[in-house]
Design an enzyme around this catalytic site. Structure first.
Site, PDB file in Angstrom:
ATOM      1  N   ASP A 166      -9.501   0.017  -8.956  1.00  0.00           N
ATOM      2  CA  ASP A 166      -8.372   0.906  -8.720  1.00  0.00           C
ATOM      3  C   ASP A 166      -6.958   0.343  -8.759  1.00  0.00           C
ATOM      4  OD1 ASP A 166      -8.044   3.534  -8.832  1.00  0.00           O
ATOM      5  OD2 ASP A 166      -8.537   3.982  -6.760  1.00  0.00           O
ATOM      6  N   ASP A 204      -2.064 -21.444 -45.036  1.00  0.00           N
ATOM      7  CA  ASP A 204      -1.351 -20.170 -45.136  1.00  0.00           C
ATOM      8  C   ASP A 204      -0.082 -20.298 -44.270  1.00  0.00           C
ATOM      9  OD1 ASP A 204      -0.824 -17.305 -45.256  1.00  0.00           O
ATOM     10  OD2 ASP A 204      -1.634 -17.235 -43.229  1.00  0.00           O
ATOM     11  N   TYR A 216       0.820  -1.209   0.000  1.00  0.00           N
ATOM     12  CA  TYR A 216       0.000   0.000   0.000  1.00  0.00           C
ATOM     13  C   TYR A 216       0.861   1.269   0.000  1.00  0.00           C
ATOM     14  CZ  TYR A 216      -3.439   3.491   1.302  1.00  0.00           C
ATOM     15  OH  TYR A 216      -4.212   4.623   1.323  1.00  0.00           O
TER      16      TYR A 216
END
Ligand code: GDG
Length: 734
Positions: free
Chosen positions: A142, A508, A88
């Protein structure tokens, strides 16, 4: 029953331990209010940290906390002091917060903090996963949890995840400076929907995704091989009625019912009736531009001394993150500034600044909103800024002037406010004067437009809009999942393959058999590719064709020692097993002289681009060009060349990050169909990743199995995700 799981760093509760009991008070913040409509009833849980570290709780308390959280449909993520420090205060607030707000000089990158950030995000993921059930929807909030979407997606690939960032997303030039930029972007891209407050943040994010990860962007979608991620802006609103109604009640209060602060304000206003209040409210954060605001106010008083005694700045700074050194420095700076400015201008009956360093109860906030003639909000950067919206919502009489920094997300929606550049003191001073002198009719006109918008798009509407958009991503996924080559389809194809008597397969090369490389020559066939192709080729009655836009010389070098059939340059050349190359179409290249110089001039001006000269076509590659510049130049080149090719029988073929100019009428569809003549095939299979392969999918008989590589728009019947899945499928043919 399926539920919604809301996840944020902090739970929307304040816990308090008193002796052996715990009280939990629901938070009144914007997010908690906004999520009320989502977090109601029994079909939702909220996961987050309780605010109490593991060290502060004994075993008994821990149980009490869990029980108390459970009552509010919350689930705690236990975090230790060390984890809070690294995750934090450390990585979230010392690295991400300053970087995302363009304070690069404050941004520290500490490896240990980054590791803790990762492990705490994983801790959140584990708790979510333990509680996740089929059909649940997840909404993550957040910057503290940027890695969480991907961590959950890894374990549960099909779960629906929304992510919302409440702070700005910085421009690519700033974001690219962080060492773990790839991990952060990939973490966010684990979501199905990523939301930002404004279009600017959205485009900054998309630009970083494109430039750092090289992922394809289609409008506002990020295109991965197996998923599409929607990116959009949802400007967060406020609980308009809550503020408006509280202000109404406030205005009707008798003197005795008023708060202490309101009574103080009233008393001062009585003493100096002409003094207007200029309000400033923020968390004490360097992004909010509080120090600049004080300096600008000082400049205003110096420039317009007639306002001495007539205007007062009421400044509420709410303590925040006081453990981070930058915030302590800022606090000292503001204390000193307030002291100096008050000392410089104060008179016996007037001090220019009333400064409150504390958090106030909601009703005091309303006192300040309703009593201030002007709100001066000057953040240097701010994701949204809800205070601006709350001030306007609280102006029941519709009077009051909002001065708002153009660096806030809110300024994008609130154009009737007076928008300023927070670094321009001259402009702030002049705007303050203008605001203090603004006629009431103009104030009412501006505010009525603002209020109307805030009332309509309130925080509940915001949350519901996001959830609806998230729900819609499921429909997009369903649309694609219908074409997914599932194991039952695979079984059907394999069984048809083994029962067939005559088979033909068109493969391809680039983006299908081999992944793209920065330099085309580096995409050489590996032994693994040869092994797969050899086995198919050795199957009796099976014609294997490699069909490519590449030039004959490269394929000759790579594959002529094998016996596969080769078609190059979209169908200009054919090489059957053990035969020489032959021209499939009558083509010429005498037009090269007029087109090549144009391509060269574009290459000179476009770093990273290159010209590939094939026998009968010229290709301009822009895979390694800056994505925006590449698109722009390709468009320019197309327009420039359009009138030149009209004189020749030429056309422009748009491939994946390549423009190819070639003789018209040659394409993979036409040449693929030519190979069908003279023999009856009862199994036809074609696979490719690019726009040029669509010709093949379109022209081949409708009974053919056509497969697109990557989740792109296609007329093929099925799709697989990437070259790895192509290999898996082809291996089973042999
Ligand atoms: C982040 C982004 C984005 C303030 N003082 C008191 C108090 N407040 C309330 C206000 C407002 C909230 O706090 C502050 O919200 P902001 O939007 O202004 O700013 P951040 O806290 O930085 O929030 C921001 C937001 O997330 C939402 O996405 O807008 O850009 O940085 O609601 O009313 N409330 C009480 N007492 C106070 O003293 N009760």
């Amino acid at each position: 029953m399926s539920k919604t799981i809301i996840i944020s760093n902090r739970l929307p509760l304040q816990l308090e331990i008193n002796n052996d009991s715990i009280t939990a008070t629901p938070s009144v913040g914007g997010l908690a209010t906004g999520m009320k409509s989502v977090h109601s009833g029994s079909d939702s849980i909220w996961v987050g940290w309780s605010g109490l570290t593991e060290e502060s709780l004994n075993t008994e308390n821990q149980n009490l906390v869990s029980e108390s959280l459970k009552k509010h449909q919350c689930l705690g993520v236990p975090l230790s002091e060390l984890e809070i420090e690294g995750f934090y205060y450390g990585f979230s607030n010392n690295t991400l917060w300053p970087l995302f707000h363009y304070f690069m000089e404050y941004t520290e990158f500490d490896k240990e903090n980054w590791e803790t950030y990762q492990s705490v995000n994983q801790k959140f993921a584990n708790i979510v996963l333990e509680n996740l059930e089929e059909g649940d929807t997840i909404w993550i909030h957040d910057y503290q949890l940027l890695l969480l979407p991907e961590m959950i997606r890894k374990q549960k690939p099909n779960v629906t995840i929304g992510f919302f960032l409440h702070i700005p997303f910085p421009s690519y030039e700033v974001f690219r400076t962080i060492p773990c930029r790839q991990e952060l972007l990939k973490g966010m891209l684990g979501a199905n929907l990523i939301g930002f407050h404004t279009y600017d943040y959205e485009r900054h994010f998309l630009s970083s995704v494109q430039r750092i990860l090289g992922y394809e962007i289609n409008f506002n979608n990020v295109q991965l091989d197996n998923r599409i991620i929607k990116v959009d802006s949802f400007p967060m609103g406020i609980d308009y009625d809550k503020f408006h109604n509280a202000a109404k009640i406030h205005d009707q209060k008798e003197k005795g019912d008023k708060t202490e602060i309101q009574q103080e304000i009233d008393k001062h206003l009585q003493d100096s009736k002409q003094t207007k209040l200029i309000l400033s409210i923020d968390r004490l954060d360097y992004t909010k531009g509080i120090a600049n605001r004080l300096r600008a106010f000082e400049y205003f008083l110096d420039k317009y001394p007639q306002f001495k005694g007539k205007a007062r700045l009421v400044m509420l700074a709410v303590p925040s993150r006081s453990d981070v050194p930058q915030y302590q420095i800022l606090k000292n700076e503001i204390d000193q500034l307030v002291g100096r400015i008050n000392g410089k201008f104060a008179e016996i009956s007037w001090t220019p600044i009333w400064y409150f360093y504390r958090s106030m109860p909601f009703e005091n906030l309303i006192d300040l909103y309703t009593s201030s003639e002007v709100a001066l909000l000057t953040p240097i950067r701010d994701g949204m800024n809800l205070v601006a919206k709350e001030y306007i919502a609280s102006r029941v009489d519709m009077k009051g002037v909002l001065i708002l920094s153009e660096m806030t997300g809110a300024s994008k929606e609130m154009s009737e406010a007076l928008i300023i550049n927070p670094n321009n003191f001259e402009e702030i001073a002049d705007t303050l004067k203008f605001a203090l002198e603004m006629p009431e009719e103009e104030q009412i006109k501006r505010n009525s437009a603002l209020q109307k918008r805030l009332k309509r798009y309130d925080v509940e509407k915001w949350a519901n809009d996001f959830m609806e958009s998230l729900e819609m991503t499921k429909t997009t996924l369903k649309k694609y999942s219908l074409k997914k080559l599932t194991s039952s389809v695979k079984e059907e194809i394999l069984s048809r393959f083994s029962k067939a008597t005559n088979r033909i397969l068109y493969l391809d090369y680039d983006g299908t058999l081999a992944p793209f490389e920065k330099i085309p020559e580096d995409a050489k066939p590996t032994q693994k590719i040869f092994d797969i192709l050899d086995k198919i080729h050795a199957t009796p009655n099976t014609k294997l064709i490699l069909i490519t836009g590449r030039d004959k010389a490269t394929f000759d070098k790579w594959f002529s020692h094998k016996e596969y059939t080769l078609i190059t340059e979209h169908g200009a050349w054919l090489k059957e097993s053990n035969k020489e190359w032959e021209l499939l179409e009558r083509v010429n290249n005498d037009w090269f002289g007029s087109i090549a110089p144009v391509l060269e001039s574009f290459t000179d001006r476009t770093p990273g681009s290159l010209i590939e000269e094939k026998n009968y076509s010229l290709a301009w590659h822009f895979r390694n060009v800056d994505p925006d510049l590449g698109k722009l130049r390709a468009m320019e080149l197309k327009t420039t060349i359009q009138h030149l090719i009209a004189n020749h029988n030429l056309e422009i073929l748009e491939g994946d990050k390549v423009l190819e100019i070639k003789v018209s009428g040659i394409d993979k569809g036409k040449s693929a169909c030519k190979m069908l003549t003279g023999k009856e095939y009862d199994f036809i299979f074609a696979i490719g990743d690019d726009w040029t392969d669509e010709f093949m999918f379109k022209e081949l008989p409708s009974s053919s199995y056509t497969v697109k590589v990557g989740l792109k728009k296609t007329i093929a019947k099925y799709y697989v995700e990437d070259t790895h899945q192509v290999h898996q499928l082809l291996k089973e043919f042999s």
